[in-house]
Design an enzyme around this catalytic site. Structure first.
Site, PDB file in Angstrom:
ATOM      1  CE  LYS A   1      -4.065  -2.183   0.694  1.00  0.00           C
ATOM      2  NZ  LYS A   1      -3.714  -3.599   0.812  1.00  0.00           N
TER       3      LYS A   1
HETATM    4  C1  LIG Z   1      -4.421  -4.769   0.405  1.00  0.00           C
HETATM    5  C2  LIG Z   1      -3.637  -6.017   0.372  1.00  0.00           C
HETATM    6  C3  LIG Z   1      -3.887  -7.024  -0.581  1.00  0.00           C
HETATM    7  C4  LIG Z   1      -5.024  -6.934  -1.579  1.00  0.00           C
HETATM    8  O1  LIG Z   1      -4.852  -5.909  -2.509  1.00  0.00           O
HETATM    9  P1  LIG Z   1      -6.128  -5.354  -3.334  1.00  0.00           P
HETATM   10  O2  LIG Z   1      -5.618  -4.212  -4.111  1.00  0.00           O
HETATM   11  O3  LIG Z   1      -7.123  -4.954  -2.282  1.00  0.00           O
HETATM   12  O4  LIG Z   1      -6.617  -6.477  -4.160  1.00  0.00           O
HETATM   13  C5  LIG Z   1      -3.062  -8.138  -0.580  1.00  0.00           C
HETATM   14  N1  LIG Z   1      -2.059  -8.274   0.309  1.00  0.00           N
HETATM   15  C6  LIG Z   1      -1.788  -7.339   1.240  1.00  0.00           C
HETATM   16  C7  LIG Z   1      -0.668  -7.566   2.187  1.00  0.00           C
HETATM   17  C8  LIG Z   1      -2.558  -6.175   1.293  1.00  0.00           C
HETATM   18  O5  LIG Z   1      -2.278  -5.248   2.223  1.00  0.00           O
END
Ligand SMILES: *Cc1c(COP(=O)(O)O)cnc(C)c1O
Length: 512
Positions: free
Chosen positions: A113
């Site tokens: 993120k």
């Molecule tokens: C948010 C997240 C995901 C999923 O990503 P999306 O964009 O919501 O599909 C997968 N793994 C981790 C560690 C995340 O923080």
């Protein structure tokens, strides 16, 4: 470039799309068209650093409006906070079969993120400037664990902004909660909400639509916006790493420009994998995008049967950031596959809300099948995949990436059956640092259970010889700053937010 709503009611500039987050008709903003990246441009990217590559790709959408120089310096600043020489390294796990892992977790909060949320503050501030918005901004987020911390870290002490994060009391991993509840900064507020992520997300979404709450913010001259992946400003920075990984394979002579690759993406809200599909639409030679779900396998069934059905309880898993039933970003894909039919998209989303299900036509499903492969991993499958890769290659990964690897193995077995000579490289996106989930990762790799996360870190370090990130180690001795847990009630939540906006002393005392 202009952006249009998936539900047809709006056409705005890039700055408006980012400042607003969601369209007024409830739809999501998508680019009016997909700008192309030529083979010559791909070649040109070879000589660029990661921030330069990111800025180049962003420029295709926002360059004219934001200015390429602005994008260059913003990307430079955002990615200077990442550890290591290359902020987003591509690791070769098995050269023989062509298995690679793209490590997206070297940012300040140890999850992918950060790639979007370290950059979003620059894009948002510029968007407000360009749209002439003078109000302060309140960024409100519901988090399944990683978005919250990344948003807090990205916007910490950014003038003119405040961040309020709600996490589900029963939903996040220990480290994730700790990371959020010790957060520094004068402009931040964190609280737990009773229930699971669906409860939390529903309450936060309801706040966005709550009129008295909106009026109170209006009185205070505050603009409400979202840091969730429905915002195009979060999606765009993620497109860049698909290009960058491809170019890394070219520069290390693993492929030639024009050769195909596959990507495996551990998926929750469908943001990450949608960015990969946008990269493909922009001309990147991607053969398949492999959508990996945990035991909340709504998306697997959708790609196999063409029916999206959320009539089921949300289950907790070892990969909490993927514990989601309603994947918001799928709306953008549905819009495209319907031939950009906004009316149909709006109807389907309405049906999802009312009947908790909708279906697409066989023709649409076939179109999707060309670009996507989908699979899911049970908890046991996930543990097995993590163990196998560690045993065989000494490579340790987190539980979300474990889901990806498990689905990769299913895909690999099918591919071997269909075409044993196929050696198209497969890149698995690694979305979090294994030390963020030390107890589950330790259990998967060694079968050992430990009661304490920091003991887990120590044991994992002995087992893998991988260096634990400083930002997680430092959590151990930090006093909790936010202890509030509120009931799942928008009245209580809006009271808390307004007190925070009014500058009441932070931390807010525990009242659970
Ligand atoms: C948010 C997240 C995901 C999923 O990503 P999306 O964009 O919501 O599909 C997968 N793994 C981790 C560690 C995340 O923080």
């Amino acid at each position: 470039m202009y952006f249009i709503s998936t539900r047809g009611g709006e056409k705005v500039t890039g700055a408006q799309a980012i400042a607003q987050g969601l369209a007024k008709d409830g739809g999501l903003f998508v680019p009016e068209n997909f700008p192309l990246v030529t083979n010559e441009e791909l070649e040109g990217m070879a000589g660029m650093s990661y921030p330069e590559r990111a800025s180049f790709i962003l420029g295709k959408y926002l360059g004219e409006e934001f200015g390429q120089d602005f994008l260059n310096t913003s990307c430079e600043k955002a990615y200077s906070n990442f550890e290591g020489e290359d902020p987003i390294p591509l690791v070769k796990v098995d050269g023989e079969t062509g298995l690679y892992v793209l490590e997206l977790f070297h940012g300040p909060t140890c999850a992918f993120k950060d790639i979007a949320l370290q950059l979003l503050p620059y894009l948002l501030k510029k968007s407000l400037e360009l749209t002439g918005e003078k109000k302060d901004v309140l960024i409100l987020a519901a988090t399944s664990g990683d978005t919250g911390k990344a948003a807090l870290e990205g916007f910490r002490d950014v003038p003119g902004t405040k961040v309020a994060v709600f996490y589900p009391d029963e939903g996040v991993a220990k480290m994730q909660r700790l990371q959020m509840c010790i957060q520094d900064g004068k402009n931040v507020c964190v609280a737990g909400v009773k229930g699971n992520f669906d409860d939390c997300q529903r309450a936060v979404k309801a706040l966005f639509a709550e009129e008295t709450f909106q009026a109170e913010l209006e009185k205070r001259n505050v603009l409400l916006t979202s840091a969730n992946s429905i915002n195009f400003g979060r999606l765009a920075p993620q497109i860049a790493y698909y290009f960058s990984a491809y170019v890394d394979l070219v520069t290390s002579n693993q492929i030639e420009i024009g050769d195909n690759v596959d990507f495996v993406v551990p998926t929750g809200n469908f943001g990450d994998i949608l960015a990969g599909w946008y990269a493909k639409k922009m001309g990147l030679p991607v053969r398949k995008l492999i959508c990996a779900s945990n035991r909340n396998r709504v998306l697997t069934e959708f790609f196999k049967k063409g029916v999206y059905d959320v009539k089921r309880p949300l289950m907790r898993s070892m990969s909490p950031s993927m514990d989601i039933l309603v994947s918001s970003n799928l709306e953008r894909l549905i819009f495209e596959v319907s031939g950009r039919n906004a009316e149909l998209t709006a109807n389907r989303m309405e049906q999802l809300k009312k009947e908790k299900t909708y279906s697409i036509t066989p023709k649409e499903r076939n179109l999707l099948e060309k670009d996507f492969y989908a699979g899911f991993a049970s908890e046991d499958d996930t543990v097995d995949a993590m163990y196998e890769i560690f045993e065989e290659y000494g490579y340790a990964m987190d539980t979300h990436t474990g889901v990806g690897l498990s689905v990769y193995m299913q895909y690999y077995n099918e591919r071997e059956k269909n075409d044993p000579k196929d050696r198209t490289p497969v890149i698995v996106l690694s979305t979090a640092n294994p030390y963020k989930f030390p107890q589950d990762v330790l259990y998967a790799l060694s079968g050992n259970d430990v009661k304490d996360s920091f003991k887990g870190i120590k044991r994992l370090n002995l087992l893998t010889a991988m260096k634990p990130p400083k930002c997680l180690l430092a959590l151990r001795y930090r006093p909790l700053r936010f202890k509030t847990v509120v009931s799942n009630d928008i009245g209580k939540m809006s009271d808390l937010i307004l007190r925070f906006v009014d500058g009441e002393v932070v931390p807010i005392p525990d009242e659970s």
